[in-house]
Motif scaffolding. Structure first.
Motif, PDB file in Angstrom:
ATOM      1  N   LYS A   1       8.742 -16.785 -21.838  1.00  0.00           N
ATOM      2  CA  LYS A   1       9.407 -18.215 -21.278  1.00  0.00           C
ATOM      3  C   LYS A   1       8.814 -18.634 -20.125  1.00  0.00           C
ATOM      4  O   LYS A   1       8.789 -19.920 -19.976  1.00  0.00           O
ATOM      5  N   LEU A   2       8.362 -17.725 -19.138  1.00  0.00           N
ATOM      6  CA  LEU A   2       7.442 -18.234 -18.007  1.00  0.00           C
ATOM      7  C   LEU A   2       6.292 -18.378 -18.594  1.00  0.00           C
ATOM      8  O   LEU A   2       5.436 -18.865 -17.622  1.00  0.00           O
ATOM      9  N   ALA A   3       5.609 -18.022 -19.386  1.00  0.00           N
ATOM     10  CA  ALA A   3       4.330 -18.106 -19.950  1.00  0.00           C
ATOM     11  C   ALA A   3       3.502 -17.422 -19.024  1.00  0.00           C
ATOM     12  O   ALA A   3       2.288 -18.102 -18.502  1.00  0.00           O
ATOM     13  N   VAL A   4       3.780 -16.169 -18.779  1.00  0.00           N
ATOM     14  CA  VAL A   4       2.914 -15.533 -17.757  1.00  0.00           C
ATOM     15  C   VAL A   4       2.566 -14.068 -18.712  1.00  0.00           C
ATOM     16  O   VAL A   4       2.944 -13.729 -19.635  1.00  0.00           O
ATOM     17  N   ARG A   5       1.476 -13.507 -18.060  1.00  0.00           N
ATOM     18  CA  ARG A   5       0.690 -12.381 -18.860  1.00  0.00           C
ATOM     19  C   ARG A   5       1.294 -11.070 -18.761  1.00  0.00           C
ATOM     20  O   ARG A   5       1.598 -10.349 -19.466  1.00  0.00           O
ATOM     21  N   ASP A   6       1.801 -10.761 -17.515  1.00  0.00           N
ATOM     22  CA  ASP A   6       2.605  -9.569 -17.144  1.00  0.00           C
ATOM     23  C   ASP A   6       3.284  -9.683 -15.994  1.00  0.00           C
ATOM     24  O   ASP A   6       3.791 -10.656 -15.434  1.00  0.00           O
ATOM     25  N   ARG A   7       3.806  -8.437 -15.317  1.00  0.00           N
ATOM     26  CA  ARG A   7       4.867  -8.446 -14.390  1.00  0.00           C
ATOM     27  C   ARG A   7       4.474  -8.902 -13.037  1.00  0.00           C
ATOM     28  O   ARG A   7       5.152  -9.462 -12.417  1.00  0.00           O
ATOM     29  N   VAL A   8       3.128  -8.772 -12.818  1.00  0.00           N
ATOM     30  CA  VAL A   8       2.661  -9.337 -11.826  1.00  0.00           C
ATOM     31  C   VAL A   8       2.611 -10.738 -11.720  1.00  0.00           C
ATOM     32  O   VAL A   8       3.073 -11.365 -10.546  1.00  0.00           O
ATOM     33  N   GLN A   9       2.137 -11.518 -12.716  1.00  0.00           N
ATOM     34  CA  GLN A   9       2.431 -12.891 -12.754  1.00  0.00           C
ATOM     35  C   GLN A   9       3.741 -13.458 -12.712  1.00  0.00           C
ATOM     36  O   GLN A   9       4.127 -14.400 -12.173  1.00  0.00           O
ATOM     37  N   ALA A  10       4.623 -12.353 -13.215  1.00  0.00           N
ATOM     38  CA  ALA A  10       6.337 -12.811 -13.297  1.00  0.00           C
ATOM     39  C   ALA A  10       6.600 -12.783 -11.652  1.00  0.00           C
ATOM     40  O   ALA A  10       7.377 -13.620 -11.417  1.00  0.00           O
ATOM     41  N   VAL A  11       6.113 -11.724 -10.927  1.00  0.00           N
ATOM     42  CA  VAL A  11       6.336 -11.782  -9.638  1.00  0.00           C
ATOM     43  C   VAL A  11       6.023 -13.069  -8.820  1.00  0.00           C
ATOM     44  O   VAL A  11       6.970 -13.689  -8.020  1.00  0.00           O
ATOM     45  N   ILE A  12       4.793 -13.405  -9.010  1.00  0.00           N
ATOM     46  CA  ILE A  12       4.164 -14.555  -8.435  1.00  0.00           C
ATOM     47  C   ILE A  12       4.827 -15.853  -8.815  1.00  0.00           C
ATOM     48  O   ILE A  12       5.410 -16.788  -7.994  1.00  0.00           O
ATOM     49  N   ALA A  13       5.417 -15.947 -10.203  1.00  0.00           N
ATOM     50  CA  ALA A  13       6.115 -17.261 -10.759  1.00  0.00           C
ATOM     51  C   ALA A  13       7.290 -17.242 -10.152  1.00  0.00           C
ATOM     52  O   ALA A  13       7.997 -18.262  -9.811  1.00  0.00           O
ATOM     53  N   ALA A  14       8.127 -16.112  -9.691  1.00  0.00           N
ATOM     54  CA  ALA A  14       9.496 -16.089  -9.163  1.00  0.00           C
ATOM     55  C   ALA A  14       9.364 -16.652  -7.851  1.00  0.00           C
ATOM     56  O   ALA A  14      10.310 -17.361  -7.328  1.00  0.00           O
ATOM     57  N   TYR A  15       8.050 -16.401  -7.322  1.00  0.00           N
ATOM     58  CA  TYR A  15       7.902 -16.921  -5.813  1.00  0.00           C
ATOM     59  C   TYR A  15       7.848 -18.492  -5.914  1.00  0.00           C
ATOM     60  O   TYR A  15       8.394 -19.373  -5.111  1.00  0.00           O
TER      61      TYR A  15
END
Length: 232
Positions: A204-218
């Motif tokens: 749903k966030l259209a991110v590759r991995d958990r690291v990108q999810a952390v950055i998206a959360a910011y």
């Protein structure tokens, strides 16, 4: 066979990396580039699985090159080379889409393991490290975060509105550097359920991995550097 493109403006470093990589049976160096602009051309021509990318280079730096490569070739993974374990340039490269970063003084076995890891779609930097980098550098970098006065009036970034309340909880766990098992314990869920939620969050966030999810959360405002999570 995993194919690798070496990008560094120092020929001796490229030679050293090549010798290490080609000492294995499952990795193969298919090309080299001495700057970001050449790297983009080489990726288009050679379609490597992994790009080993330096940051500070002439003509075009590794950050801009990473951004373009990830945008134009989503299947290609970028592993950034850096001199310091907490480096604002390395963090900027992660935000540009790199799958991780590696110290230039890493041992040969660490280099090989890192390449194999990103080739499988995983990250070579722990979410906890990303949070530490956020705390140190994010205030000095453009966040891309929208204004709080959104149309829905709930203060949520549009990307976060796509997530269910439980998926938001899982994203908070990811951004806190927790493993699936730790998230399951925190939320009193099964590990299988958490794994499903993690997959949904990434999609749903259209991110590759958990690291990108952390950055998206910011970037979405769910996490504030140095202050933890916003209360919604």
């Amino acid at each position: 066979m995993t194919t690798v493109l070496l990008v560094d403006d120092q020929a001796l470093l490229r030679m050293g990396f090549r010798l290490v990589i080609e000492s294995t049976d499952d990795l193969d160096v298919v090309g080299e580039a001495s700057d970001g602009a050449s790297a983009i051309e080489q990726v288009a021509a050679l379609a490597p699985d992994v790009v080993l990318m330096d940051i500070r280079m002439p003509r075009m730096d590794g950050i801009e090159a990473t951004r373009r490569i990830v945008a134009e070739h989503p299947a290609v993974r970028v592993l950034v080379l850096t001199t310091f374990d907490v480096d604002e340039y390395a963090f900027a490269a992660l935000r540009a889409g790199a799958s991780g970063f590696l110290l230039k003084n890493a041992r040969p076995d660490e280099l090989l393991d890192a390449i194999r890891t990103v080739a499988t779609g995983s990250s070579v930097v722990a979410p906890r490290v990303v949070r530490r980098m956020l705390d140190l550098f994010a205030r000095h970098l453009p966040s891309g975060q929208p204004d709080d006065g959104d149309a829905a009036g709930d203060g949520l970034d549009p990307r976060l509105r796509a997530l269910t309340p439980r998926e938001l909880d899982v994203l908070r766990g990811i951004a806190d550097g927790l493993s699936n098992a730790e998230i399951a314990e925190r939320l009193v869920l099964s590990a299988t359920t958490v794994k499903t939620h993690v997959g949904n969050v990434l999609a749903k966030l259209a991110v590759r991995d958990r690291v990108q999810a952390v950055i998206a959360a910011y970037e979405c405002g769910l996490v504030e550097p140095g202050q933890g999570f916003r209360t919604r």
